[in-house]
Scaffold this motif. Structure first.
Motif, PDB file in Angstrom:
ATOM      1  N   THR A   1       0.840  -1.194   0.000  1.00 45.01           N
ATOM      2  CA  THR A   1       0.000   0.000   0.000  1.00 45.01           C
ATOM      3  C   THR A   1       0.875   1.245   0.000  1.00 45.01           C
ATOM      4  OG1 THR A   1      -0.074   0.052   2.422  1.00 45.01           O
ATOM      5  CG2 THR A   1      -1.811  -1.204   1.316  1.00 45.01           C
ATOM      6  N   SER A   2       0.219   2.387  -0.022  1.00 51.23           N
ATOM      7  CA  SER A   2       0.942   3.661  -0.087  1.00 51.23           C
ATOM      8  C   SER A   2       1.540   4.092   1.249  1.00 51.23           C
ATOM      9  CB  SER A   2       0.003   4.755  -0.595  1.00 51.23           C
ATOM     10  OG  SER A   2      -1.108   4.890   0.283  1.00 51.23           O
ATOM     11  N   SER A   3       1.098   3.499   2.356  1.00 49.84           N
ATOM     12  CA  SER A   3       1.614   3.871   3.677  1.00 49.84           C
ATOM     13  C   SER A   3       1.243   2.788   4.688  1.00 49.84           C
ATOM     14  CB  SER A   3       1.017   5.210   4.137  1.00 49.84           C
ATOM     15  OG  SER A   3      -0.359   5.060   4.438  1.00 49.84           O
ATOM     16  N   GLY A   4       1.842   2.873   5.867  1.00 51.22           N
ATOM     17  CA  GLY A   4       1.496   1.938   6.934  1.00 51.22           C
ATOM     18  C   GLY A   4       0.056   2.092   7.387  1.00 51.22           C
TER      19      GLY A   4
ATOM     20  N   THR B   1       6.247  -3.446  12.305  1.00 48.16           N
ATOM     21  CA  THR B   1       7.136  -2.430  11.738  1.00 48.16           C
ATOM     22  C   THR B   1       8.445  -2.325  12.500  1.00 48.16           C
ATOM     23  OG1 THR B   1       5.282  -1.132  10.889  1.00 48.16           O
ATOM     24  CG2 THR B   1       7.361   0.041  11.245  1.00 48.16           C
ATOM     25  N   LEU B   2       8.369  -2.185  13.803  1.00 41.93           N
ATOM     26  CA  LEU B   2       9.573  -1.912  14.582  1.00 41.93           C
ATOM     27  C   LEU B   2      10.472  -3.141  14.698  1.00 41.93           C
ATOM     28  CD1 LEU B   2      10.497   0.757  15.819  1.00 41.93           C
ATOM     29  CD2 LEU B   2       9.698  -0.057  18.023  1.00 41.93           C
TER      30      LEU B   2
ATOM     31  N   LYS C   1       9.680   2.775   7.490  1.00 43.10           N
ATOM     32  CA  LYS C   1      10.654   2.849   8.577  1.00 43.10           C
ATOM     33  C   LYS C   1      11.930   2.060   8.278  1.00 43.10           C
ATOM     34  CE  LYS C   1       7.480   4.969  11.161  1.00 43.10           C
ATOM     35  NZ  LYS C   1       6.302   4.899  10.329  1.00 43.10           N
ATOM     36  N   PHE C   2      11.874   0.735   8.381  1.00 41.23           N
ATOM     37  CA  PHE C   2      13.088  -0.067   8.278  1.00 41.23           C
ATOM     38  C   PHE C   2      13.183  -0.877   6.994  1.00 41.23           C
ATOM     39  CE2 PHE C   2      12.360   0.435  12.872  1.00 41.23           C
ATOM     40  CZ  PHE C   2      13.501   1.152  13.170  1.00 41.23           C
TER      41      PHE C   2
ATOM     42  N   MET D   1       7.757   6.184   1.132  1.00 41.69           N
ATOM     43  CA  MET D   1       6.526   5.839   1.844  1.00 41.69           C
ATOM     44  C   MET D   1       6.014   4.493   1.365  1.00 41.69           C
ATOM     45  SD  MET D   1       5.570   8.232   3.969  1.00 41.69           S
ATOM     46  CE  MET D   1       3.829   7.969   4.175  1.00 41.69           C
ATOM     47  N   GLY D   2       5.464   3.727   2.280  1.00 43.17           N
ATOM     48  CA  GLY D   2       4.854   2.471   1.885  1.00 43.17           C
ATOM     49  C   GLY D   2       4.321   1.699   3.070  1.00 43.17           C
ATOM     50  N   GLY D   3       3.507   0.706   2.762  1.00 46.91           N
ATOM     51  CA  GLY D   3       2.971  -0.192   3.771  1.00 46.91           C
ATOM     52  C   GLY D   3       2.732  -1.556   3.163  1.00 46.91           C
TER      53      GLY D   3
END
Length: 201
Positions: free
Chosen positions: A59-62, A162-163, A185-186, A194-196
């Motif tokens: 996706t475009s972000s988390g 994520t973390l 993030k990582f 940006m992404g998810g």
């Protein structure tokens, strides 16, 4: 090897028959970049493999990944139970933005398993959400214990990994139904893209 970036929206079809097969989902291939793209497909396959999942959707972000994970589960009037130890943007998304869909969210201390059990037994609860390692507090969720509860009650466990990243933790191994990531993030390596991603167990 570097994966090429396919910066396109549409694809060439060899024939009308091939196009019909693709649009009818009778053959694998790319139809339109909003649905599939070779670059995105490589990323989805790699993250799914790292997480031990069946498949993934990027996706475009988390936050978009969180929304995409919950859309099939939630209807107006339904409720999400979530850890109270979350990334600030997720607290806002769940506590305020989701109200626009008439979705409720109760935040609980996921270290208190009896409180989690009581929250999950409410009417119209559709999922439990937590972060494997909370951002920014660093609290670690007991995924195995939470998965046992969700299995008993019959709702999915959605884990934001994520973390921790799949390098340190694979929530599916501990019973998670869905795993989400902010790849910003990582996973992207530098925090500049940006992404998810949503991974299905």
């Amino acid at each position: 090897r570097a994966t090429p970036i396919y910066q396109t929206t549409a694809y060439v079809f060899e024939s009308v028959d091939q196009a019909a097969q693709l649009f009818n989902l009778q053959a694998p291939g790319n139809i339109y970049t909003r649905l599939t793209n070779p670059t995105t497909s490589v990323l989805e396959q790699r993250i799914s493999s790292l997480e031990g999942g069946r498949g993934a959707t990027c996706t475009s972000s988390g936050h978009a990944a969180q929304l995409l994970a919950l859309f099939p589960l939630m209807s107006p009037g339904d409720k999400l139970i979530s850890s109270d130890k979350l990334y600030g943007g997720s607290l806002t998304q769940f506590g305020k933005t989701f109200q626009k869909f008439a979705w409720g969210c109760d935040f609980v201390d996921v270290d208190d398993l009896e409180s989690v059990r009581q929250a999950l037994q409410q009417d119209n609860v559709k999922a439990l959400f937590c972060e494997s390692i909370a951002n920014p507090g660093g609290a670690i969720s007991d995924l195995e214990a939470l998965a046992k509860l969700t299995n008993e009650i019959g709702v999915p466990l959605v884990v934001d990994n994520t973390l921790a990243t799949p390098f340190y933790c694979n929530p599916i191994d501990y019973g998670a139904t869905l795993v989400v990531h902010s790849t910003t993030k990582f996973i992207s390596g530098h925090g500049n893209s940006m992404g998810g991603c949503v991974v299905d167990s």
